[in-house]
Design an enzyme around this catalytic site. Structure first.
Site, mmCIF file in Angstrom:
data_model
loop_
_atom_site.group_PDB
_atom_site.id
_atom_site.type_symbol
_atom_site.label_atom_id
_atom_site.label_comp_id
_atom_site.label_asym_id
_atom_site.label_seq_id
_atom_site.Cartn_x
_atom_site.Cartn_y
_atom_site.Cartn_z
ATOM 1 N N CYS A 45 0.730 -1.119 -0.138
ATOM 2 C CA CYS A 45 0.033 -0.030 -0.028
ATOM 3 C C CYS A 45 0.937 1.253 -0.061
ATOM 4 O O CYS A 45 0.299 2.246 -0.284
ATOM 5 C CB CYS A 45 -0.997 -0.101 1.296
ATOM 6 S SG CYS A 45 0.096 0.078 2.910
ATOM 7 N N ASP A 104 2.203 2.590 2.490
ATOM 8 C CA ASP A 104 2.419 3.223 4.142
ATOM 9 C C ASP A 104 3.777 3.082 4.744
ATOM 10 O O ASP A 104 4.502 1.942 4.341
ATOM 11 C CB ASP A 104 1.266 2.607 5.045
ATOM 12 C CG ASP A 104 -0.233 2.992 4.439
ATOM 13 O OD1 ASP A 104 -0.249 3.938 3.519
ATOM 14 O OD2 ASP A 104 -1.056 2.371 4.852
ATOM 15 N N CYS A 115 -2.897 2.670 7.877
ATOM 16 C CA CYS A 115 -4.200 2.511 8.218
ATOM 17 C C CYS A 115 -4.227 2.264 9.858
ATOM 18 O O CYS A 115 -3.594 1.996 10.436
ATOM 19 C CB CYS A 115 -4.606 1.254 7.452
ATOM 20 S SG CYS A 115 -3.749 -0.055 7.916
ATOM 21 N N CYS A 128 -0.388 -5.565 6.924
ATOM 22 C CA CYS A 128 -0.277 -4.166 7.684
ATOM 23 C C CYS A 128 0.624 -4.350 8.862
ATOM 24 O O CYS A 128 1.572 -3.382 9.371
ATOM 25 C CB CYS A 128 -1.580 -3.619 7.939
ATOM 26 S SG CYS A 128 -2.850 -3.286 6.738
#
Ligand code: FES
Length: 134
Positions: A33, A35, A58, A102
């Site tokens: 992603c 991030d 996130c 994540c």
């Protein structure tokens, strides 16, 4: 989607911020992603006495950062190197399957910060401008 424990960790994250002149620091990015997470550590006699994080990501990334920093405070660096994203997810009582990626950020950022700490101890220089995407 998220369980209550994850929502609480996201809404009230612990150890947000940055340690000044840290003994170890690690920044990693999530290849899925984009991030980014940065972890700074205070280490005394090979034991982590403080850990802080800055996460541009996130809710799952923030919840796992918060939980992982709480878990490593008090650990020796060798113990912290054994911390896996699966163990952090277990501590949070689970993440949705599509959010497991994540949780890898925290594990990898801690490992990188410990690598930086060890390099500093050996007076080696580490390129901090480089972000590893995991
Ligand atoms: Fe990027 Fe979760 S979607 S870390």
């Amino acid at each position: 989607m998220y369980n209550q424990k994850v929502l609480d960790a996201f809404a009230h994250p612990q150890n947000v911020g940055e340690i000044e002149n840290p003994d170890g620091e690690g920044t990693v990015g999530n290849a899925t992603c984009g991030d980014i997470m940065r972890i700074t550590l205070r280490i005394v006699d090979d034991r982590i006495v403080d850990a802080k994080f800055q996460t541009f990501g996130c809710a799952a990334a923030i919840a796992t950062s918060s939980t992982a920093t709480q878990m490593v405070i008090g650990m020796t660096v060798d113990e912290a190197l054994q911390l896996t994203n699966a163990r952090v997810v277990e501590e949070l009582e689970g993440l949705p399957p599509q959010k497991i990626h994540c949780s890898v950020l925290a594990e990898e950022a801690i490992k990188k910060a410990i690598e930086d700490y060890r390099a500093k101890k050996e007076n080696k220089t580490v390129d901090k401008s480089h972000i590893d995407y995991v």
